[in-house]
Enzyme design. Structure first.
Site, PDB file in Angstrom:
ATOM      1  CG  HIS A   1      -0.251  -0.081   2.531  1.00  0.00           C
ATOM      2  ND1 HIS A   1       0.188  -1.284   3.061  1.00  0.00           N
ATOM      3  CD2 HIS A   1       0.106   0.864   3.419  1.00  0.00           C
ATOM      4  CE1 HIS A   1       0.759  -1.069   4.226  1.00  0.00           C
ATOM      5  NE2 HIS A   1       0.742   0.225   4.463  1.00  0.00           N
TER       6      HIS A   1
ATOM      7  CG  HIS B   1       1.032   5.542   3.986  1.00  0.00           C
ATOM      8  ND1 HIS B   1       0.291   5.441   5.140  1.00  0.00           N
ATOM      9  CD2 HIS B   1       1.798   4.415   3.946  1.00  0.00           C
ATOM     10  CE1 HIS B   1       0.590   4.313   5.761  1.00  0.00           C
ATOM     11  NE2 HIS B   1       1.511   3.671   5.067  1.00  0.00           N
TER      12      HIS B   1
HETATM   13  P1  AMP Z   1       2.198   0.686   7.214  1.00  0.00           P
HETATM   14  O1  AMP Z   1       3.054   1.014   8.394  1.00  0.00           O
HETATM   15  O2  AMP Z   1       2.663   1.363   5.958  1.00  0.00           O
HETATM   16  O3  AMP Z   1       2.008  -0.798   7.064  1.00  0.00           O
HETATM   17  O4  AMP Z   1       0.808   1.365   7.523  1.00  0.00           O
HETATM   18  C1  AMP Z   1      -0.394   0.705   7.723  1.00  0.00           C
HETATM   19  C2  AMP Z   1      -1.434   1.791   7.845  1.00  0.00           C
HETATM   20  O5  AMP Z   1      -2.687   1.171   7.827  1.00  0.00           O
HETATM   21  C3  AMP Z   1      -1.349   2.640   9.106  1.00  0.00           C
HETATM   22  O6  AMP Z   1      -1.213   3.999   8.729  1.00  0.00           O
HETATM   23  C4  AMP Z   1      -2.681   2.386   9.818  1.00  0.00           C
HETATM   24  O7  AMP Z   1      -3.189   3.527  10.412  1.00  0.00           O
HETATM   25  C5  AMP Z   1      -3.549   1.897   8.676  1.00  0.00           C
HETATM   26  N1  AMP Z   1      -4.614   0.979   9.019  1.00  0.00           N
HETATM   27  C6  AMP Z   1      -4.551  -0.099   9.843  1.00  0.00           C
HETATM   28  N2  AMP Z   1      -5.727  -0.743   9.862  1.00  0.00           N
HETATM   29  C7  AMP Z   1      -6.547  -0.074   9.007  1.00  0.00           C
HETATM   30  C8  AMP Z   1      -7.907  -0.241   8.572  1.00  0.00           C
HETATM   31  N3  AMP Z   1      -8.666  -1.247   9.040  1.00  0.00           N
HETATM   32  N4  AMP Z   1      -8.410   0.648   7.690  1.00  0.00           N
HETATM   33  C9  AMP Z   1      -7.666   1.651   7.224  1.00  0.00           C
HETATM   34  N5  AMP Z   1      -6.389   1.885   7.592  1.00  0.00           N
HETATM   35  C10 AMP Z   1      -5.835   1.027   8.466  1.00  0.00           C
END
Ligand code: AMP
Length: 142
Positions: A104, A106
């Protein structure tokens, strides 16, 4: 041994419709939804639907197809949230700051002189997330 993709991660469950999200965009190859712990108002996540843990094991063809959507979402986020700039961030493996192991990106609206909220701080109010998803959808439609 390299870690492999696990299809019980939370984004895989969102992709299968098992967990709700504040969806902004979806097509056959990708989905975008609001980050529930935004580092700035309008923080949105863009994912290819194809399974990969992160950038390191992704199919280059999937990345090539996703890139125009990243640009489109960044332009929409800048407009929707009247931002001065956009941070595009992407983390790989735990050591790289990754916490959810489905690739993913951001997209985070930024403002001159304003630091980001911490990564993974508190959950945002669902009404705020719904409103922000609506703003992004409107900006994408322009
Ligand atoms: P990463 O550290 O790049 O893996 O970031 C994962 C991101 O997913 C974090 O910014 C979380 O806030 C976000 N996140 C976790 N669970 C969910 C969810 N159910 N829906 C949307 N965002 C999420």
């Amino acid at each position: 041994m390299a870690a492999t993709y696990e299809n019980d991660n939370i984004f895989a469950k969102i992709l299968r419709g098992l967990i709700p999200c504040h969806k902004v965009y979806e097509d056959d190859d990708a989905i975008a939804f609001m980050d529930v712990m935004p580092q700035s108002d309008g923080h949105v996540l863009v994912l290819p639907k194809a399974a990969s843990r992160n950038l390191l094991d992704a199919d280059p063809a999937v990345l090539a197809k996703l890139a125009p959507l990243l640009q489109r979402m960044a332009v929409a986020a800048k407009a929707a949230f009247d931002a001065d700039g956009i941070s595009l961030m992407q983390f790989n493996e735990g050591a790289g700051g990754q916490t959810v192991f489905h690739l993913h990106f951001h997209i985070i609206p930024r403002y001159d002189g304003v630091p980001l909220n911490a990564h993974g701080r508190g959950m945002e109010d669902p009404e705020v997330l719904a409103a922000n998803a609506g703003k992004l959808r409107a900006a994408l439609a322009v």
